[in-house]
Design an enzyme around this catalytic site. Structure first.
Site, PDB file in Angstrom:
ATOM      1  N   HIS A 135       0.807  -1.136   0.091  1.00 26.57           N
ATOM      2  CA  HIS A 135       0.199  -0.026   0.044  1.00 26.57           C
ATOM      3  C   HIS A 135       1.046   1.202   0.091  1.00 26.57           C
ATOM      4  O   HIS A 135       0.967   2.128   1.042  1.00 26.57           O
ATOM      5  CB  HIS A 135      -0.847  -0.014   1.255  1.00 26.57           C
ATOM      6  CG  HIS A 135      -1.900   0.928   1.048  1.00 26.57           C
ATOM      7  ND1 HIS A 135      -2.461   1.643  -0.092  1.00 26.57           N
ATOM      8  CD2 HIS A 135      -3.060   1.149   2.169  1.00 26.57           C
ATOM      9  CE1 HIS A 135      -3.393   2.206   0.044  1.00 26.57           C
ATOM     10  NE2 HIS A 135      -4.094   2.121   1.525  1.00 26.57           N
ATOM     11  N   ASP A 221      -2.750  -1.397  12.110  1.00 31.32           N
ATOM     12  CA  ASP A 221      -3.673  -1.342  11.265  1.00 31.32           C
ATOM     13  C   ASP A 221      -4.725  -2.591  11.372  1.00 31.32           C
ATOM     14  O   ASP A 221      -4.495  -3.457  12.434  1.00 31.32           O
ATOM     15  CB  ASP A 221      -3.058  -2.078   9.756  1.00 31.32           C
ATOM     16  CG  ASP A 221      -3.973  -1.866   8.442  1.00 31.32           C
ATOM     17  OD1 ASP A 221      -4.985  -1.288   8.672  1.00 31.32           O
ATOM     18  OD2 ASP A 221      -3.579  -2.366   7.579  1.00 31.32           O
ATOM     19  N   CYS A 261      -3.783   3.619   9.101  1.00 34.15           N
ATOM     20  CA  CYS A 261      -4.226   3.810   7.744  1.00 34.15           C
ATOM     21  C   CYS A 261      -5.672   4.135   7.757  1.00 34.15           C
ATOM     22  O   CYS A 261      -6.103   4.841   6.621  1.00 34.15           O
ATOM     23  CB  CYS A 261      -3.706   3.270   6.859  1.00 34.15           C
ATOM     24  SG  CYS A 261      -4.333   1.406   6.855  1.00 34.15           S
ATOM     25  N   ARG A 289      -3.267  11.944   2.120  1.00 35.87           N
ATOM     26  CA  ARG A 289      -3.325  11.141   0.710  1.00 35.87           C
ATOM     27  C   ARG A 289      -3.411  12.032  -0.390  1.00 35.87           C
ATOM     28  O   ARG A 289      -3.094  11.701  -1.222  1.00 35.87           O
ATOM     29  CB  ARG A 289      -4.581  10.225   1.061  1.00 35.87           C
ATOM     30  CG  ARG A 289      -4.410   8.947   2.208  1.00 35.87           C
ATOM     31  CD  ARG A 289      -3.325   7.836   1.669  1.00 35.87           C
ATOM     32  NE  ARG A 289      -3.459   7.298   0.486  1.00 35.87           N
ATOM     33  CZ  ARG A 289      -4.435   6.376   0.242  1.00 35.87           C
ATOM     34  NH1 ARG A 289      -4.785   5.790   1.539  1.00 35.87           N
ATOM     35  NH2 ARG A 289      -4.679   5.895  -0.892  1.00 35.87           N
TER      36      ARG A 289
HETATM   37  N1  NVA Z   1      -4.230  -3.537   5.468  1.00 39.26           N
HETATM   38  C1  NVA Z   1      -5.819  -3.083   5.024  1.00 39.26           C
HETATM   39  C2  NVA Z   1      -5.711  -1.662   4.743  1.00 39.26           C
HETATM   40  C3  NVA Z   1      -6.872  -0.762   4.285  1.00 39.26           C
HETATM   41  C4  NVA Z   1      -6.603   0.335   3.824  1.00 39.26           C
HETATM   42  C5  NVA Z   1      -6.408  -3.799   4.014  1.00 39.26           C
HETATM   43  O1  NVA Z   1      -5.886  -4.419   3.164  1.00 39.26           O
HETATM   44  O2  NVA Z   1      -7.640  -4.258   4.101  1.00 39.26           O
HETATM   45  N1   CP Z   2      -6.320   3.808   3.989  1.00 36.52           N
HETATM   46  C1   CP Z   2      -7.057   3.574   2.991  1.00 36.52           C
HETATM   47  O1   CP Z   2      -6.362   3.081   1.818  1.00 36.52           O
HETATM   48  O2   CP Z   2      -8.616   3.623   2.921  1.00 36.52           O
HETATM   49  P1   CP Z   2      -9.567   2.999   2.063  1.00 36.52           P
HETATM   50  O3   CP Z   2      -9.418   1.714   2.122  1.00 36.52           O
HETATM   51  O4   CP Z   2     -10.773   3.841   2.536  1.00 36.52           O
HETATM   52  O5   CP Z   2      -9.191   3.676   0.681  1.00 36.52           O
END
Ligand code: NVA
Ligand code: CP
Length: 308
Positions: A135, A221, A261, A289
């Site tokens: 990410h 997270d 995040c 962001r």
């Molecule tokens: N680790 C999480 C981040 C969401 C923004 C996911 O992949 O769902």
């Molecule tokens: N942190 C983040 O990427 O959030 P969303 O899944 O809402 O885009």
């Protein structure tokens, strides 16, 4: 539109050098200042961003769409359900077709291999808006947020408590690029996949509280990332004790920041007292962001520019 020079993508954090990140961060600060001053800044008139979402999103969609609009361009949203991607059109074909109709593409998908294959067939830059493994846009926003609050992250210690997920792998790449150290604590059975790690700038801790000791930034997270929902009940049990709460923050440096995040689950990976407390910078991370991705798009489409 596409030329003959190799296309620069942002598919994982390690795709950029430290020098490129320092430029993008500097631009993000300028672009943020313009935004706050309601200054019209339209370097991307008539340019189009295509956004492909195979997973849900709030922040990523809003920040890319609003950002492209603010730069004078347009953004188009596609998801798996409403496009031919959901009916099995090969990702290679999608990359070919989409990249003939727009100037830059953001993709949120499952395996990193999917975005790599898409990008290999794209005539325009592709940005990773989250995969199972990475990410990078979020970690770019987080490094920028740290810089705004505390200055350079080089030489600092960052604690990662919880799942070995996409965010952690991007943080590990950031540690190598910027020269900081990660203290990583994940539960048994959810450890790092060594094949995704190409830095030695980290230390593993069995005890999450010990990982926080002296950290300048404590990061966590969700325990169950998108795509892993079937494992949720099992994960809740395995991650017991990994909540970032006031006791763990008390082990960190006295001026440590807390990051997440988002979206967050208060009472699971973080206590309400921490995420809503004075050390938390989660709303700045979310806002940033917008600013860093505008700088990223500007860099990928226009290269380095001198405007202030
Ligand atoms: N680790 C999480 C981040 C969401 C923004 C996911 O992949 O769902
Ligand atoms: N942190 C983040 O990427 O959030 P969303 O899944 O809402 O885009």
């Amino acid at each position: 539109m596409p030329g003959t020079t190799p296309i620069k993508h942002f598919l994982q954090f390690s795709d950029f050098t430290r020098d490129e990140f320092e430029y993008v961060i500097k631009r993000a600060a300028i672009i943020k200042r313009k935004f706050k001053a309601y200054e019209v800044y339209h370097p991307l008139v008539d340019r189009t961003l295509m956004m492909v979402f195979e997973k849900s999103s709030t922040r990523t969609r809003l920040s890319f769409e609003a950002g492209m609009h603010q730069l004078g361009g347009a953004a188009i949203y596609l998801n798996t359900r409403d496009s031919q991607l959901g009916r099995g059109e090969p990702v290679e074909d999608a990359g070919q077709v989409m990249s003939r109709m727009c100037d830059i593409i953001m993709v949120r998908t499952f395996g990193q291999d999917i975005i790599e294959r898409f990008a290999a067939h794209s005539r325009v830059p592709v940005i990773n808006g989250l995969t199972n493994e990475h990410h990078p846009c979020q970690v770019l926003a987080d490094v920028f947020t740290f810089w705004e609050h505390r200055g350079s992250i080089a030489g600092k210690t960052v604690a990662w408590i919880g799942d070995a997920n996409n965010m952690l792998y991007s943080w590990l790449q950031a540690a190598e690029v910027f020269g900081f150290h990660l203290n990583v604590s994940t539960p048994k059975g959810y450890e790092l996949d060594p094949s995704l790690v190409s830095t030695s700038r980290y230390t593993l801790f069995d005890n999450p509280s010990d990982a926080c000791a002296g950290a300048h930034l404590v990061n966590t997270d969700v325990w169950t990332s998108m795509g892993y929902e079937k494992e949720n009940a099992e994960r809740l049990k395995a991650f017991d004790g990994f909540i970032v709460d006031e006791d763990k923050m008390a082990r960190a440096a006295s001026d440590a920041l807390f990051m997440h995040c988002l979206p967050a689950h208060r009472g699971e990976e973080v206590s309400a007292g921490v995420i809503d407390g004075p050390q938390s910078v989660v709303w700045d991370e979310a806002e940033n962001r917008l600013h860093v991705q505008k700088a990223l798009i500007e860099y990928l489409l226009l290269g380095r520019i001198e405007d202030n």
